[in-house]
Each structure stands twice: as C-alpha cells, then as structure tokens.
Write an enzyme that holds these catalytic residues in place. Sequence first.
Site, short mmCIF file in Angstrom:
data_model
loop_
_atom_site.label_atom_id
_atom_site.label_comp_id
_atom_site.label_asym_id
_atom_site.label_seq_id
_atom_site.Cartn_x
_atom_site.Cartn_y
_atom_site.Cartn_z
N SER A 143 0.92 -0.79 -0.09
CA SER A 143 -0.17 -0.15 0.37
C SER A 143 1.08 1.08 -0.13
O SER A 143 1.73 1.37 0.13
CB SER A 143 -0.69 -0.17 1.19
OG SER A 143 -1.81 1.52 1.50
N TYR A 156 -1.57 -1.49 10.10
CA TYR A 156 -2.40 -1.69 8.99
C TYR A 156 -0.36 -0.80 7.94
O TYR A 156 0.32 -1.71 7.23
CB TYR A 156 -2.49 -0.61 7.87
CG TYR A 156 -2.83 -1.14 7.34
CD1 TYR A 156 -3.87 -2.13 6.24
CD2 TYR A 156 -2.97 0.03 6.07
CE1 TYR A 156 -4.35 -2.77 4.95
CE2 TYR A 156 -3.27 -0.21 4.62
CZ TYR A 156 -3.60 -1.07 3.89
OH TYR A 156 -4.30 -0.95 3.17
#
Length: 292
Positions: A143, A156
């Site tokens: 990401s 995350y």
Amino acid sequence: MKDFKGKTAFITGGAEGIGFHIGRVLGREGMNVMLADIDTTMLAQAVETLKNEGLKVEGVALDVALKEEWEVAAEKAVATFGKVHLLVGNAGVAATGAHKHLTETDWRWTIDVNLMGIVYGAQVFHSLLKSHGEGGQILNVASIAGIHGVSFSGPYCATKAAVVSLSECWRSEFKKDGIGVSVLCPGFVKSRVYDSYRNRQARYGGPVYHDDLVKEKPARKYNKELVVTGIDTEIAANRVLEGLRNDEFFIFTHPHYRELHQMRVKEMDAGFDRSDVSPALVDVPRKGAILT
Ligand SMILES: NC(=O)c1ccc[n+]([C@@H]2O[C@H](COP(=O)([O-])OP(=O)(O)OC[C@H]3O[C@@H](n4cnc5c(N)ncnc54)[C@H](O)[C@@H]3O)[C@@H](O)[C@H]2O)c1
C-alpha cells in the site's frame, strides 16, 4: 513478465476487490487463474462470474494466515493447472484506530494476514515458481501506507511497510532462481477494505461489520468515505498488468502520492546531513559496505 498466455497465476484475496480484478485482467491475457480466498461464498461467485466470461478460472479456500492451508491450496493449483508462474499476495486487512485502543489481537490478526500471509506464500510457492524453469514472478500487494506511515493505522502501516521491505529483500535474493518480484503500492481503491473486519477469523474475535463499528465510533465512517472515493478496481488491475509487463518493481497507481515519498526522502536527507557534520561521528569513516 512478458508472456502471460497459457501460464498460471495464483491470487490470494481473489474473491473480490483488487484481487478479483487482477484475476480478470490476467485471465483476459490468457492466463489460468486460481483465485484463493477465506470467503468461500464470494469466492464461488467470483469463479462463476469469470467462467461465464470465458476465462480459465478455478477457486480454492485459503486463510493466508494458516501455513497448512497454503500447502493444500498449492497442491490444488498444481493438480488443476500443472504449473504456477505468478503468485499474487493480495489478501489484506485493515485494522485501524488510535494506538491506545488497538488490542494485541488487532495486531496479531493484521500481522498474521498482511505479513505472515506473504511469508507463507513465498515459503510454499518458491520451489513451485522455480522448478519448471519457465520463469516465476511474485507480486506482493502492499500500500502507499507502506511507503509513509499514517496516523490511526499502526498495524496496517507497519505490516505494509514490512511487505515493501520483504519485497526489496526478495528481489535480489530470488533473482538467481529466475523469480522476479514486484510490489504494488496503491492509494485508495474502491473496494470493501474499509469493511475488513467482516472476514476476521473466530480466533481473532470473529466478524464485525463496518456499520456496527460506526455506531460504536462515528469517526470510523471516514474509513469508508476515503475508500469509496478512490479509483476503480479495474483501473488498479490494468495498472498491475502494465507493471508486470514492464517488469516494474514498485507499481504505483496514484501519481500524486509522489509528494508524500519526497517529503520522507527530504526528511531523511536532512537526517543524513546532520549525521555528516555530527561531532559524535567525527571519527567514523564515510565509506564502507552498502548492502542491497
Ligand atoms: N482498497 C484500497 O484502498 C487499498 C489501498 C492500498 C492497498 N490495498 C490492499 O489491497 C489488497 C486487496 O484489498 P481490497 O482493497 O481489494 O479489499 P477487499 O476487502 O475488497 O478484498 C480483500 C479480499 O481479501 C480476502 N481476505 C481477507 N482476509 C483473508 C485471509 N485471511 N485469507 C485469504 N483471503 C482473505 C477477503 O475475503 C477479500 O476477498 C489488500 O492487501 C489491501 O491492504 C487496498
């Protein structure tokens, strides 16, 4: 990766979202596609949809956090398609919240899916990607949050940064085995990633739905708002195809995030500048081994 036709891709988290659309574009290039997912209902629908489009697709149940399930899924892929050329480590979950509210279970869940799910994949598939001698490829889905940390997203960001780092390690390490490595770093893409807790396994507390989380904490509604205003999954998947075809290592989907990366590089450069004039380092040589 130049030739796709007749080769096989194994895609985790392939039942919907980015993984499903990567499966579709690769299938349209003539690849055999094995979609693997923890959500067997969505998986069955995904396989049916792509089969109806005339693509060579099968599905296999897989919780990427369980190595024994990886072994079984890999056996099914080989039994079905013979060889595997591309492993797409796409399954991922987003545990978000203020540091003080994140529990050890939130951390364990995210680490096991986002990081160990990538590690187990390579442990099980490395020999399969190498053995046929036709060239292998691993595409890890990280990401943009793995390039620069974001507040209220500790587990995350930490796991996605680890995926970027692992991909860098493997790029040089796997080259001799004829296995290329790429890492996809998207910004917001319209998917159900904001509702990741829907797939949380019982051992980590079981499923919880976004709407219920919002009732508990209204600020969580922004997680959905940011994701649903992102780019279409089809666009992200087309970009992946381009990136694989061009043998890109970093595959980006949101060019404007360059600013974030440059902010970080600028800050790091300033840190190196200060170290260069540091009295504490006056006797430290300015050269030596640099490993990549
Ligand atoms: N959508 C975004 O804005 C965005 C941005 C950057 C990175 N990503 C990353 O893209 C990847 C795909 O996410 P998405 O946006 O398509 O989300 P999504 O929630 O729509 O899809 C994720 C898929 O992974 C599956 N999955 C979840 N846990 C699993 C497990 N333990 N084992 C196997 N499958 C599991 C889900 O069932 C689902 O099919 C993730 O790694 C995510 O972190 C997404």
